[in-house]
Every structure is written in structure tokens, then in C-alpha cells.
Design an enzyme around this catalytic site. Structure first.
Site, PDB file in Angstrom:
ATOM      1  N   ASN A  38       0.846  -1.198   0.000  1.00 35.77           N
ATOM      2  CA  ASN A  38       0.000   0.000   0.000  1.00 35.77           C
ATOM      3  C   ASN A  38       0.879   1.244   0.000  1.00 35.77           C
ATOM      4  O   ASN A  38       1.964   1.269   0.591  1.00 35.77           O
ATOM      5  CB  ASN A  38      -0.983   0.001   1.179  1.00 35.77           C
ATOM      6  CG  ASN A  38      -0.356  -0.159   2.531  1.00 35.77           C
ATOM      7  OD1 ASN A  38       0.678  -0.806   2.678  1.00 35.77           O
ATOM      8  ND2 ASN A  38      -0.963   0.416   3.545  1.00 35.77           N
ATOM      9  N   ILE A  39       0.404   2.258  -0.709  1.00 36.24           N
ATOM     10  CA  ILE A  39       1.150   3.515  -0.866  1.00 36.24           C
ATOM     11  C   ILE A  39       0.190   4.651  -0.523  1.00 36.24           C
ATOM     12  O   ILE A  39      -0.768   4.901  -1.260  1.00 36.24           O
ATOM     13  CB  ILE A  39       1.671   3.656  -2.317  1.00 36.24           C
ATOM     14  CG1 ILE A  39       2.519   2.434  -2.708  1.00 36.24           C
ATOM     15  CG2 ILE A  39       2.476   4.949  -2.457  1.00 36.24           C
ATOM     16  CD1 ILE A  39       2.801   2.314  -4.205  1.00 36.24           C
ATOM     17  N   GLU A  40       0.412   5.275   0.631  1.00 32.47           N
ATOM     18  CA  GLU A  40      -0.512   6.305   1.109  1.00 32.47           C
ATOM     19  C   GLU A  40      -0.109   7.689   0.625  1.00 32.47           C
ATOM     20  O   GLU A  40       0.959   7.880   0.031  1.00 32.47           O
ATOM     21  CB  GLU A  40      -0.579   6.251   2.645  1.00 32.47           C
ATOM     22  CG  GLU A  40      -1.119   4.907   3.113  1.00 32.47           C
ATOM     23  CD  GLU A  40      -1.363   4.820   4.606  1.00 32.47           C
ATOM     24  OE1 GLU A  40      -0.830   5.661   5.374  1.00 32.47           O
ATOM     25  OE2 GLU A  40      -2.106   3.891   5.011  1.00 32.47           O
ATOM     26  N   CYS A  50      -4.072   0.650  -2.540  1.00 35.16           N
ATOM     27  CA  CYS A  50      -3.937  -0.577  -1.753  1.00 35.16           C
ATOM     28  C   CYS A  50      -2.866  -1.492  -2.353  1.00 35.16           C
ATOM     29  O   CYS A  50      -2.562  -1.421  -3.555  1.00 35.16           O
ATOM     30  CB  CYS A  50      -5.247  -1.341  -1.739  1.00 35.16           C
ATOM     31  SG  CYS A  50      -6.571  -0.570  -0.822  1.00 35.16           S
ATOM     32  N   GLU A  82      -3.028  -4.670  -2.990  1.00 37.80           N
ATOM     33  CA  GLU A  82      -3.546  -5.593  -4.017  1.00 37.80           C
ATOM     34  C   GLU A  82      -3.577  -4.917  -5.378  1.00 37.80           C
ATOM     35  O   GLU A  82      -3.199  -5.484  -6.395  1.00 37.80           O
ATOM     36  CB  GLU A  82      -4.971  -6.048  -3.656  1.00 37.80           C
ATOM     37  CG  GLU A  82      -5.078  -6.796  -2.340  1.00 37.80           C
ATOM     38  CD  GLU A  82      -5.339  -5.878  -1.153  1.00 37.80           C
ATOM     39  OE1 GLU A  82      -4.759  -4.771  -1.085  1.00 37.80           O
ATOM     40  OE2 GLU A  82      -6.109  -6.286  -0.266  1.00 37.80           O
ATOM     41  N   CYS A 118     -10.232  -4.949   0.451  1.00 34.17           N
ATOM     42  CA  CYS A 118     -11.341  -3.983   0.464  1.00 34.17           C
ATOM     43  C   CYS A 118     -12.217  -4.169  -0.774  1.00 34.17           C
ATOM     44  O   CYS A 118     -11.845  -4.865  -1.736  1.00 34.17           O
ATOM     45  CB  CYS A 118     -10.803  -2.553   0.534  1.00 34.17           C
ATOM     46  SG  CYS A 118     -10.203  -1.926  -1.048  1.00 34.17           S
ATOM     47  N   CYS A 138     -10.672  -3.227  -4.203  1.00 30.41           N
ATOM     48  CA  CYS A 138      -9.720  -4.234  -4.701  1.00 30.41           C
ATOM     49  C   CYS A 138     -10.461  -5.477  -5.201  1.00 30.41           C
ATOM     50  O   CYS A 138     -10.065  -6.082  -6.196  1.00 30.41           O
ATOM     51  CB  CYS A 138      -8.702  -4.587  -3.627  1.00 30.41           C
ATOM     52  SG  CYS A 138      -7.537  -3.232  -3.331  1.00 30.41           S
TER      53      CYS A 138
END
Ligand code: THU
Length: 132
Positions: free
Chosen positions: A42-44, A53, A55, A90, A93
């Protein structure tokens, strides 16, 4: 590759997670039918909504490399890199998976230790909206 080894790859991917806001690191390892593995984390983002996310990172890496046939994905996630419980994908995804995978695509969940759990995409996203 066995499901357990794929979970190991997901744990390795989670180490690359960029999650300074949630501190919830997620890792995914997506395997194609030909046996290639694409890892994702995940890359915020400070603006929150651009967050991607793990995935989807894995799927988009694979698709952008020309892959279209997927067999299974392993996912782990947890606060500060410890995976005390299973982390289910989620809804967004699941919808992305449904775009590229059949109902029998396998979603493997891992956590600390050796235990794993798996579901078909059809179980996780029944009555999905899509092309077919
Ligand atoms: N996250 C994922 O990477 N995959 C999921 O399926 C659920 C949520 C990430 C997004 C965000 O960086 C963090 O977990 C907390 O929501």
C-alpha cells in the site's frame, strides 16, 4: 509456488509499504497462471484519496507488464508490520480483481505464523458487476 510461499512473498512486499498515516502495512503477492509473481504494497498520500492498496499495486504492476491471466493472490496486513489477524481485501480491490479474474481465482490470507485461509473471488464478491 505453494500458497504458503506466496504468503511469504506478501510479507516481504509489506516491508516496502508506505503508510505514515495509518501505520497499517499491507503486502500482496499476485501469481499469474504462468507462474510469475508480482508483489505490491500500500502507498498512502497526505491527501488520502490517492492512496493505493497493496492488491491494486500488484495488479496494476502485472497488467502494465502485459499479464492478463491470474491464478491467485496472497495478502497480509497489520499495524506496524505485525500481522495479528487476517486482512481481507477492500471492496475496491475485490472489484479490480473481478475485472481481470474468474470467480475461481483464489485469495489467500496470511498472518503471523504459518496459518493461512483461502477464499474464491466468487465467495468474496458474489453477484458482481462486470463485462460478462
Ligand atoms: N489497504 C490495503 O492496502 N488493502 C486493503 O485491501 C485494505 C486497505 C491499505 C490502505 C491504507 O493504506 C491502509 O491499508 C489502511 O486502510
Amino acid at each position: 509456488m505453494t500458497d504458503k510461499k506466496l504468503v511469504q512473498k506478501a510479507k516481504e512486499a509489506a516491508e516496502k509499504s508506505y503508510c505514515p498515516y495509518s501505520h497499517f502495512s499491507v503486502g500482496a503477492a499476485l501469481m499469474t497462471k504462468s507462474g510469475k509473481v508480482f508483489q505490491g504494497c500500500n502507498i498512502e498520500n497526505a491527501s488520502f484519496s490517492p492512496t493505493c492498496c497493496a492488491e491494486r499495486t500488484a495488479f496494476f504492476k502485472a497488467i502494465s507488464e502485459g499479464e492478463r491471466d491470474f491464478l491467485k493472490i496472497a495478502i497480509v496486513g497489520g499495524i506496524n508490520g505485525s500481522f495479528t489477524d487476517y486482512c481481507t481485501p477492500c471492496g475496491v480491490c475485490r472489484q479490480v480483481m473481478a475485472e481481470f479474474c474468474d470467480r475461481d481465482f483464489t485469495v489467500i490470507l496470511g498472518k503471523d505464523g504459518d496459518e493461512i485461509k483461502s477464499f474464491s473471488l466468487g465467495e468474496l464478491l458474489p453477484h458482481s458487476f462486470g463485462l460478462k
